[in-house]
Design a protein around this motif. Structure first.
Motif, PDB file in Angstrom:
ATOM      1  N   ASN A 146       0.802  -1.036  -0.289  1.00  0.00           N
ATOM      2  CA  ASN A 146       0.132   0.099  -0.001  1.00  0.00           C
ATOM      3  C   ASN A 146       0.964   1.096   0.033  1.00  0.00           C
ATOM      4  O   ASN A 146       1.371   1.045   1.012  1.00  0.00           O
ATOM      5  N   VAL A 147       0.913   1.334  -1.154  1.00  0.00           N
ATOM      6  CA  VAL A 147       2.618   2.171  -1.733  1.00  0.00           C
ATOM      7  C   VAL A 147       1.880   3.861  -0.683  1.00  0.00           C
ATOM      8  O   VAL A 147       2.588   4.302   0.131  1.00  0.00           O
ATOM      9  N   MET A 148       0.776   4.550  -0.962  1.00  0.00           N
ATOM     10  CA  MET A 148       0.114   5.650   0.216  1.00  0.00           C
ATOM     11  C   MET A 148       0.408   6.184   1.437  1.00  0.00           C
ATOM     12  O   MET A 148       1.176   6.673   2.190  1.00  0.00           O
ATOM     13  N   LEU A 149      -0.388   4.489   1.641  1.00  0.00           N
ATOM     14  CA  LEU A 149      -0.099   4.801   3.028  1.00  0.00           C
ATOM     15  C   LEU A 149       1.161   4.519   3.678  1.00  0.00           C
ATOM     16  O   LEU A 149       1.566   5.035   4.966  1.00  0.00           O
ATOM     17  N   GLY A 150       2.300   3.202   2.740  1.00  0.00           N
ATOM     18  CA  GLY A 150       3.052   3.200   3.457  1.00  0.00           C
ATOM     19  C   GLY A 150       4.348   3.865   3.635  1.00  0.00           C
ATOM     20  O   GLY A 150       5.489   4.625   4.039  1.00  0.00           O
ATOM     21  N   LEU A 151       4.491   5.032   2.185  1.00  0.00           N
ATOM     22  CA  LEU A 151       4.779   5.683   2.403  1.00  0.00           C
ATOM     23  C   LEU A 151       5.165   7.250   3.100  1.00  0.00           C
ATOM     24  O   LEU A 151       6.006   7.945   4.206  1.00  0.00           O
ATOM     25  N   ALA A 152       3.409   6.916   4.123  1.00  0.00           N
ATOM     26  CA  ALA A 152       3.010   8.427   5.120  1.00  0.00           C
ATOM     27  C   ALA A 152       3.861   7.370   6.408  1.00  0.00           C
ATOM     28  O   ALA A 152       4.450   8.292   7.103  1.00  0.00           O
ATOM     29  N   LEU A 153       3.822   5.818   6.892  1.00  0.00           N
ATOM     30  CA  LEU A 153       4.159   5.806   8.049  1.00  0.00           C
ATOM     31  C   LEU A 153       5.650   6.103   7.873  1.00  0.00           C
ATOM     32  O   LEU A 153       6.384   6.183   9.348  1.00  0.00           O
ATOM     33  N   ALA A 154       6.407   5.629   7.028  1.00  0.00           N
ATOM     34  CA  ALA A 154       8.131   5.614   6.577  1.00  0.00           C
ATOM     35  C   ALA A 154       8.528   7.004   7.313  1.00  0.00           C
ATOM     36  O   ALA A 154       8.892   7.115   8.124  1.00  0.00           O
ATOM     37  N   VAL A 155       7.804   8.242   6.563  1.00  0.00           N
ATOM     38  CA  VAL A 155       8.035   9.242   6.816  1.00  0.00           C
ATOM     39  C   VAL A 155       8.406   9.744   8.151  1.00  0.00           C
ATOM     40  O   VAL A 155       8.690  10.124   9.135  1.00  0.00           O
ATOM     41  N   MET A 156       6.561   9.242   8.720  1.00  0.00           N
ATOM     42  CA  MET A 156       7.033   9.484  10.616  1.00  0.00           C
ATOM     43  C   MET A 156       7.244   8.511  11.852  1.00  0.00           C
ATOM     44  O   MET A 156       8.510   9.005  12.291  1.00  0.00           O
ATOM     45  N   CYS A 157       7.630   7.011  10.183  1.00  0.00           N
ATOM     46  CA  CYS A 157       8.423   6.443  11.346  1.00  0.00           C
ATOM     47  C   CYS A 157      10.248   7.437  11.594  1.00  0.00           C
ATOM     48  O   CYS A 157      10.640   7.617  12.121  1.00  0.00           O
TER      49      CYS A 157
END
Length: 344
Positions: A170-181
């Motif tokens: 899930n690219v959009m959700l995954g990228l948002a989580l990655a930046v938050m991480c």
């Protein structure tokens, strides 16, 4: 120079452990992600930090009573900040896979966790006005370029897999989580910086320099554990389709296998910071800000290799794989730049 090479080497060992810890967790079957993550965390954030510190310290309780409460609070709060990033990291791996997830998340935390501590201590001039500082800054920039290349390769992989059929990404959700991480995970770097008085106290009671950072993990990881457990058990209690009770009602063989896999992942996760402490003990204290950069860039380096070994790139054309190896070589060059800066 031999000590510096040893420091870089131990950082790479820790980074390899960090990049590999999710592999056994991915093999857990018929358990919710939350139960798996919590079981792994019991080992990595609670049992091992306390157990190792109990063995190291001659008087466990007295030692922590001697540390100023303000130092303990800062460590725990920065640990809690890291805990938010750690939850996000686990979810990032779930939605992006190891190669792309590690690349984006670590790119952010590499910059934040490396540069902010020296700026907080008024050491910005050292970064830009000394030869060692300039070489180390060049290493940070080259490492960031390597992370970007690896991330680009991972994105190309995702696009090819998506066009070829259904995918778990899930690219959009995954990228948002990655930046938050990436932002919140830098709390570990800040926590280790705040833990310097405790490291000095550990040296004062006879703990070897190689292990002097380990007692601080009790409070740092304890703060992170509170956040992680609150998230996991909160969801297990409120989300209808997942249940700790149902997970533990699986056949005994499944429960034991899953528990062993989760525990293995948790132990591997703890070992990254065990060897981080060894690496940091060999790096000159005045240049301690490079420890985080070495750890994070090594994380991406081995994350890409582990992703290949686990077959995450199966079915992908040669171009993104070649790009991945270019990124890995760039990260290796960055580590060498930092090594030159440390030797100056």
């Amino acid at each position: 120079m031999p000590a510096i090479l040893a420091g870089i080497g131990w950082h790479m060992v820790g980074a390899a452990s960090a990049a590999s810890f999710y592999a056994p967790i991915e093999k857990v079957k018929r358990w919710s992600w939350e139960t798996t993550w919590a079981v792994a965390g019991i080992f990595s954030w609670v049992l091992l930090p306390i157990g190792v510190s109990f063995l190291l310290l001659p008087h466990f309780g007295t030692f922590y009573e001697s540390i100023p409460p303000g130092v303990l609070l800062k460590m725990a709060l920065f640990g809690a900040m890291w805990g938010v990033g750690n939850v996000s990291y686990g979810l990032t791996m779930r939605h992006l896979g190891m190669s792309l997830g590690i690349g984006v998340a670590i790119g952010v935390t590499l910059v934040v966790g490396t540069l902010v501590p020296p700026l907080m201590h008024g050491q910005a001039a050292m970064l830009f006005q000394t030869r060692s500082g300039l070489l180390n800054m060049a290493g940070v920039l080259v490492a960031l370029a390597g992370v970007a290349i690896v991330s680009s390769a991972g994105h190309m992989k995702e696009m090819q897999l998506k066009s070829g059929g259904p995918t778990e990404f899930n690219v959009m959700l995954g990228l948002a989580l990655a930046v938050m991480c990436g932002i919140f995970s830098s709390g570990m770097s800040f926590a280790m910086d705040a833990a310097q008085p405790m490291q000095a106290a550990a040296l004062g009671v006879g703990v070897s320099p190689l292990y002097s950072a380990l007692p601080s993990y009790v409070f740092i990881m304890g703060g992170g554990a509170l956040v992680n457990f609150a998230y996991c058990f909160g969801r297990l209690a409120t989300v209808k389709k997942i249940s700790l009770r149902e997970d533990l009602r699986q056949p005994q063989g499944t429960v034991l296998r899953n528990a062993a896999l989760a525990a293995t992942g948790g132990i591997m996760w703890y070992l990254q910071f065990f060897f981080y402490a060894w690496g940091a003990a060999n790096i000159p204290q005045r240049l301690g800000y490079v420890n985080w950069m070495l750890h994070m860039s090594g994380y991406v380096l081995f994350g890409g290799i582990v992703g290949l070994a686990l077959g995450e790139w199966a079915g992908v054309t040669s171009r993104p794989i070649r790009l991945l190896w270019v990124g890995i070589l760039v990260i290796i060059a960055a580590a060498n730049l930092v090594g030159m800066g440390l030797a100056t």
